[in-house]
Design an enzyme around this catalytic site. Structure first.
Site, PDB file in Angstrom:
ATOM      1  N   HIS A   1     -38.269  -7.034  -7.684  1.00 14.85           N
ATOM      2  CA  HIS A   1     -38.956  -7.036  -6.246  1.00 14.85           C
ATOM      3  C   HIS A   1     -40.435  -6.521  -6.366  1.00 14.85           C
ATOM      4  CE1 HIS A   1     -39.150  -6.069  -1.904  1.00 14.85           C
ATOM      5  NE2 HIS A   1     -39.716  -5.081  -2.276  1.00 14.85           N
TER       6      HIS A   1
ATOM      7  N   LYS B   1     -31.664  -2.999   0.386  1.00 20.58           N
ATOM      8  CA  LYS B   1     -31.750  -4.429   0.258  1.00 20.58           C
ATOM      9  C   LYS B   1     -31.367  -5.108  -1.064  1.00 20.58           C
ATOM     10  CE  LYS B   1     -35.208  -4.292   2.854  1.00 20.58           C
ATOM     11  NZ  LYS B   1     -36.626  -4.502   3.673  1.00 20.58           N
TER      12      LYS B   1
ATOM     13  N   ASP C   1     -31.490  -1.739   8.503  1.00 18.35           N
ATOM     14  CA  ASP C   1     -32.820  -1.874   8.109  1.00 18.35           C
ATOM     15  C   ASP C   1     -33.547  -2.726   9.112  1.00 18.35           C
ATOM     16  OD1 ASP C   1     -35.282  -1.124   6.375  1.00 18.35           O
ATOM     17  OD2 ASP C   1     -35.061  -3.469   6.224  1.00 18.35           O
TER      18      ASP C   1
ATOM     19  N   SER D   1     -35.593   1.575   2.291  1.00 25.42           N
ATOM     20  CA  SER D   1     -35.376   0.230   2.957  1.00 25.42           C
ATOM     21  C   SER D   1     -35.431  -0.829   1.816  1.00 25.42           C
ATOM     22  CB  SER D   1     -36.773   0.050   3.949  1.00 25.42           C
ATOM     23  OG  SER D   1     -37.092  -1.113   4.171  1.00 25.42           O
TER      24      SER D   1
ATOM     25  N   ARG E   1     -39.796   1.371  13.284  1.00 24.53           N
ATOM     26  CA  ARG E   1     -40.802   2.135  12.755  1.00 24.53           C
ATOM     27  C   ARG E   1     -42.276   1.348  12.972  1.00 24.53           C
ATOM     28  NH1 ARG E   1     -39.114   1.428   6.757  1.00 24.53           N
ATOM     29  NH2 ARG E   1     -41.120   2.384   6.382  1.00 24.53           N
TER      30      ARG E   1
END
Ligand code: URA
Length: 433
Positions: free
Chosen positions: A82, A187, A161, A183, A168
């Site tokens: 990621h 995922k 999320d 967050s 947010r």
């Protein structure tokens, strides 16, 4: 349990218990806690923080708020990677084929671009016919068959999320390390892989502006991974200038293809090789960095890495001819070289500014609903540290309409010069385990 008591506790800098965090996420998911109370707790967390155990519990509760993908029926170690997002970040397009050519299984769910950052799915969709919406079954079959697939999110992954991020975004609580870490990790954990490599970017074009903040975020995410039993590692990488030479969807696919053939830009190639070597070690395919690098070099030199991209594009319905000959990818109507008006060492190339310039050409989205123009973008002809004379080309612009004076002024503002020699820092600043 009363949610007001939970808000009071965090307001008073106390730690929340597992049960309280679970109650919070259950209430976010089933809609029983009103937005104003959720927002109050988010602000209390933003101001007073969370310790490592609270953050891991938050990630775990979020992960289980929706579907969790089960990849266990695919043989072998399943890897994931990621990036926290940047400008010109086409890493998955080159790294995926490289590591799967070395026997790794990479089951990757990616996202779309917004604002100055691009998205892997948009880049892939610049290839005619490419399908990012596979069923979970087809996704798994492809990973089992050829070792590699990239798709958009399937199922209802981490609904908590989606709700929290939207709140947010409008309550000034995005920039909180425990909230960002939980967050992202919720995922990744819900995507079902066995190992996770995080590319945490720092710099002007990144989410985290300083190395120190990037390191804090990386450590928070590694701690979540460890507490939840996932092998998680992180690289801290430089986003103080665009990655590689291209910004824009088809241009970036072309650059990924060049890199798979061993003809990519130095910084991008180095980032892919470092990421690939960490992933091969994580999956037990290589015992150390030297062995992993040798495997990756061999995959590139033998053409296996490039072949893997062709295979993946074919499996996902894309036009392989456009990979064989990248001139067939969408092309902009015009190509303009923009020349330097100054002389000196390039001290800074503001990646966020260039990302926004590329977005304004049509390569990205200002709003979620905007359509992408796949052919347009920017190809850098100069990198930080280069000595530039007046009249040297800074970049080639691929565009479909005239470049306005305002656009040109903003483009030139992204370059800063210095009379003194400028050192180029390493692309990979640090590896954290
Ligand atoms: N990316 C995410 O997925 N979540 C955040 O909170 C920030 C960046």
């Amino acid at each position: 349990m009363r949610f007001l008591d939970i808000i009071e506790k965090k307001k008073n800098k106390e730690r929340l218990s597992d049960e309280e965090i679970q109650f919070f996420i259950d209430g976010v998911t089933d809609g029983s806690i009103p937005d104003y109370q959720i927002s109050a707790l988010l602000m209390a967390i933003r101001l007073n923080g969370m310790d490592e155990d609270e953050t891991a519990k938050l990630a775990e509760a979020m992960m289980h708020s929706g579907d969790v993908i089960d990849l266990s029926d695919i043989e072998g170690v399943k890897s994931d990677k990621h990036s926290t997002g940047g400008v010109g970040d086409k890493t998955s397009l080159a790294l995926g084929p490289m590591v799967s050519a070395c026997g790794l299984k990479l089951a990757k769910m990616s996202g779309r671009g917004l604002g100055h950052t691009g998205g892997t799915l948009d880049k892939l969709e610049s290839i005619e016919g490419f399908n990012i919406s596979l069923t979970e079954e087809d996704f798994k079959r492809q990973v089992a068959d050829i070792g590699f697939a990239i798709i958009g999110q399937t199922g209802d992954l981490v609904p908590a999320d989606k709700k929290l991020y939207a709140l947010r975004d409008v309550t000034g609580t995005v920039d909180s390390i425990p909230l960002i870490a939980s967050s992202i990790m919720s995922k990744k954990l819900a995507s079902g892989s066995d190992t996770i490599l995080l590319d945490v970017k720092f710099g002007e074009g990144a989410f985290m502006h300083t190395v120190e903040d990037a390191r804090r975020l990386a450590k928070a995410m590694i701690s979540i991974g460890k507490k939840l039993g996932k092998d998680t590692k992180a690289m801290i990488t430089d986003m103080n200038q665009p990655l590689g030479r291209t910004i824009g969807n088809a241009l970036e696919v072309r650059e990924a293809v060049d890199t798979l053939k061993g003809e990519g830009p130095e910084d991008f190639t180095e980032l892919c090789l470092t990421a690939g070597s960490i992933m091969l070690i994580q999956a037990g395919k290589a015992k150390d960095r030297d062995e992993a690098l040798a495997m990756l070099e061999e995959a590139i030199q033998s053409g296996k890495a490039y072949q893997k991209l062709e295979e993946m594009v074919a499996y996902q319905g894309g036009n392989v001819e456009q990979i064989k000959n990248t001139e067939l990818l969408p092309q902009a109507k015009f190509k303009t070289d923009l020349k330097s008006k100054e002389e000196g060492y390039l001290a800074d190339i503001h990646s966020m500014g260039l990302g926004i310039s590329a977005m304004k050409l049509g390569a990205g989205r200002e709003k979620k609903e905007d359509r992408i123009n796949y052919g347009v973008g920017i190809e850098m002809k100069a990198k930080k540290g280069d000595y530039i004379k007046e009249g040297d080309t800074l970049a080639t612009i691929y565009h479909d309409s005239d470049l306005s004076d305002e656009w040109l002024a903003e483009f030139y503002e992204t370059f800063a010069y210095s009379d003194d020699k400028v050192e180029r820092g390493p692309i990979v600043e640090e590896i954290l385990e």
